[in-house]
Design an enzyme around this catalytic site. Structure first.
Site, PDB file in Angstrom:
ATOM      1  N   SER A 255       0.915  56.939  64.739  1.00 27.08           N
ATOM      2  CA  SER A 255       1.538  58.245  64.587  1.00 27.08           C
ATOM      3  C   SER A 255       2.609  58.222  63.498  1.00 27.08           C
ATOM      4  O   SER A 255       2.296  57.978  62.330  1.00 27.08           O
ATOM      5  CB  SER A 255       2.107  58.696  65.934  1.00 27.08           C
ATOM      6  OG  SER A 255       2.506  60.044  65.901  1.00 27.08           O
ATOM      7  N   HIS A 460      -4.065  61.282  71.737  1.00 26.67           N
ATOM      8  CA  HIS A 460      -3.078  60.669  70.841  1.00 26.67           C
ATOM      9  C   HIS A 460      -2.463  59.404  71.426  1.00 26.67           C
ATOM     10  O   HIS A 460      -2.254  58.420  70.707  1.00 26.67           O
ATOM     11  CB  HIS A 460      -1.979  61.701  70.541  1.00 26.67           C
ATOM     12  CG  HIS A 460      -1.069  61.321  69.423  1.00 26.67           C
ATOM     13  ND1 HIS A 460      -1.440  61.384  68.094  1.00 26.67           N
ATOM     14  CD2 HIS A 460       0.213  60.873  69.419  1.00 26.67           C
ATOM     15  CE1 HIS A 460      -0.432  60.998  67.332  1.00 26.67           C
ATOM     16  NE2 HIS A 460       0.591  60.686  68.096  1.00 26.67           N
TER      17      HIS A 460
END
Length: 598
Positions: A255, A460
């Site tokens: 990320s 995610h």
């Protein structure tokens, strides 16, 4: 006095001193104990025990408000609660167990039914967590050029190829090891023979120190992910390479940990020479197509929220506190009625995937994360969502003109990321869209793998904490690490072979020259300038770095001719060195005898 008659229940409401008091009577209905404890008497319902107590629904509402503040609140919420933390912590834990868990008497008792490992792991800092599972652990501190003191955690392996792992926003180094030796990427890489380094970005719980600023000052929090890429990563990389003696390292980011790497290469492209390969888990760059309804809604009010946080002088977002750790252990454990609330919070942010979520580990996950970030970081990501660009922080027209010499912030130059890059992404990632990854892949100059996880619901956070993350992602990541290492090793061996062939040819030329000198008459004094052409001087060959698979190379002195066009092409293609740098490197004094430990 007012009476309401019903066939099943009678509710009497009495007004005393301006307050309403209710008393329930009538036939009792068979409902769960917890409903009556939460709501007391109500319409059409009666409980002999709860009726006498008046109900606990006001307390339940207060507890719920505190929980929301704790899980979603800003730093101001924590500041308001902090004077009462010593009292609130105990009372909140007891009330939660007595009220929320009272539907089953076996579940109450302050979380005593929790597995001891889960409770302990939720409270341990990263170095102690690593040592608990039998791995060596080291803590290192690095000071950046702008004065931030960063803490790095290491699973050492002497002489092995170093790997740097960088977490995402609101996260810490613990994210790579908190799932235990069977699933944690840090443990997995250590078992495979790598020297594992785990960084901590400025502002999280491990990197809240500065040479001259206190974290209570607003100036301390005046940074975004731009400063992390410009200052944090160079300091960390230089420290690791100096400590290990290697010239290159592998980089793995998740990320925000990928975004800071793009910033590093754009702002200081010379650091590309120090990176053997880069592996981007859920890569962040172009996020205009982010699917998260929560963040898309917040972006609509970005200007208002920015002004409000500045007016209220809120600079830190969701820090890690003792209060949060303790209450997470109560609210999110296996026996808690509220465990689904904890899991749904993660799903709201990252994407729904209950199949891959280990709910038993929720107290550990939510005790280590969130761990603090700058409000300005969130603002920067919000700007990227609105603009559709991967650009520097927008300071406003006037300040942009002073800072960037233009009215709008410039985009980061991804063409300078001259490093072998592997991208790993998924369909159900609420923060990273597939179209954004496609655009990123087109702009990066050297993508060696673009891997879409073959699970439709993979989200995610599954790149870190999924039950099957090892088989779905990490095994392929390790294959790419080996692929890059083998590629470099193969070319290094070819380079050595070329140099040895040149050396043999040169020795053969010398022997022929010596033979001709014995058979030909000596030149006269008038013919000194003639004769055979002088032999080209021998210069040391290039130095080749180790293969990086836990072994390295054994360097031995060897005189060979200067670098040829083949060696220059190799170093230009693999190490991103310009021809001038290759020519300068020809002054090295050693060349390796390759020795692998695969």
């Amino acid at each position: 006095m007012m009476k309401n008659l019903n066939t099943t229940t009678t509710t009497t409401t009495t007004i005393i001193n301006g307050r309403q008091h209710c008393r329930c009577s009538g036939k009792s209905l068979k409902k769960s104990e917890i409903i009556y404890r939460l709501f007391g008497c109500g319409r059409g319902r009666r409980a002999s025990h709860a009726g006498r107590s008046g109900g606990l629904w006001p307390i339940a509402i207060i507890l719920y408000a505190l929980l929301v503040l704790q899980l979603f609140g800003s730093s101001m919420a924590f500041t308001i609660l902090s004077p009462f933390s010593s009292y609130t912590s105990l009372s909140f834990k007891n009330l939660l167990n007595s009220v929320l868990l009272s539907s089953n008497g076996n579940l109450a008792g302050g979380g005593r039914n929790l597995k001891s490992d889960v409770l302990e792991d939720a409270s341990l800092i990263t170095p102690k967590l690593i040592r608990k599972y039998g791995y060596p652990s080291e803590t290192h501190t690095v000071v950046t050029k702008d004065g931030y003191i960063l803490e790095m955690h290491r699973i050492p392996k002497k002489g092995a190829q170093p790997v740097l792992l960088m977490h995402g926003i609101l996260d810490t180094s613990a994210t790579w090891v908190l799932m235990g030796p069977k699933s944690g990427l840090g443990y997995m890489l250590s078992d495979l023979g790598y020297d594992v380094w785990m960084g901590n970005a400025r502002g999280n719980r491990y990197s809240k120190n500065h040479t001259s600023l206190n974290s209570d000052y607003m100036e301390f929090w005046d940074f975004t992910f731009h400063e992390m890429g410009k200052y944090d990563l160079p300091a960390s990389i230089d420290y690791i390479l100096a400590k290990t003696g290697y010239d290159q390292l592998h980089y793995i980011g998740h990320s925000q940990g990928t975004a800071v790497f793009w910033v590093l290469c754009s702002e200081q492209p010379q650091y590309a020479q120090k990176i053997l390969s880069m592996h981007a888990l859920a890569p962040i760059a172009y996020i205009a197509d982010m699917k998260s309804p929560l963040f898309r809604t917040l972006v609509l009010f970005l200007d208002f929220l920015t002004a409000a946080t500045r007016m209220l002088r809120i600079t830190e977002f969701m820090p890690n506190t003792k209060f949060l750790v303790e209450q997470t252990q109560v609210v999110c454990h296996d026996n808690a009625m509220t465990q689904d609330v904890c899991s749904n919070i993660l799903f709201l942010v990252a994407g729904y995937n209950s199949e891959q979520l280990n709910k038993t580990m929720l107290p550990v996950m939510l005790s280590h994360t969130p761990s603090g970030a700058s409000i300005k970081q969130l603002e920067h990501f919000g700007q990227l969502m609105k603009s559709g660009h991967f650009s520097k922080f927008d300071r406003g027209y006037l300040r942009n003109q002073l800072e960037y010499n233009r009215m709008t912030p410039p985009d980061y130059d991804l063409s300078k990321v001259k490093v072998p890059v592997a991208l790993y992404y998924s369909m159900n990632d609420m923060l990273v869209s597939t179209t954004g990854v496609d655009r990123l892949a087109r702009e990066l100059p050297h993508v060696i793998d673009k891997y879409l996880v073959p699970m439709e619901k993979f989200n995610h956070l599954d790149f870190l904490w999924a039950i099957d993350v090892k088989t779905l992602v990490y095994n392929r990541l390790v294959r790419n690490l080996r692929r890059v290492e083998n590629f470099k090793l193969k070319h290094a061996q070819n380079l050595v072979n070329i140099q040895l062939q040149q050396l043999q040819q040169q020795q053969q030329q010398r022997q022929e020259l010596a033979h001709n000198q014995h058979t030909m008459p000596l030149p006269s004094s008038s013919n000194v300038g003639g004769g055979a052409a002088p032999v080209a001087p021998i210069v040391p060959a290039l130095m080749i770095v180790g293969n990086g698979i836990g072994g390295g190379v054994t360097r031995t002195p060897l005189n060979v001719p200067a670098a040829t066009a083949a060696t220059i092409a190799f170093h230009q293609g693999v190490n991103n060195l310009p021809p001038a740098a290759v020519a300068a490197a020809a002054a090295a004094v050693t060349t390796p005898t390759v020795k692998t430990n695969v």
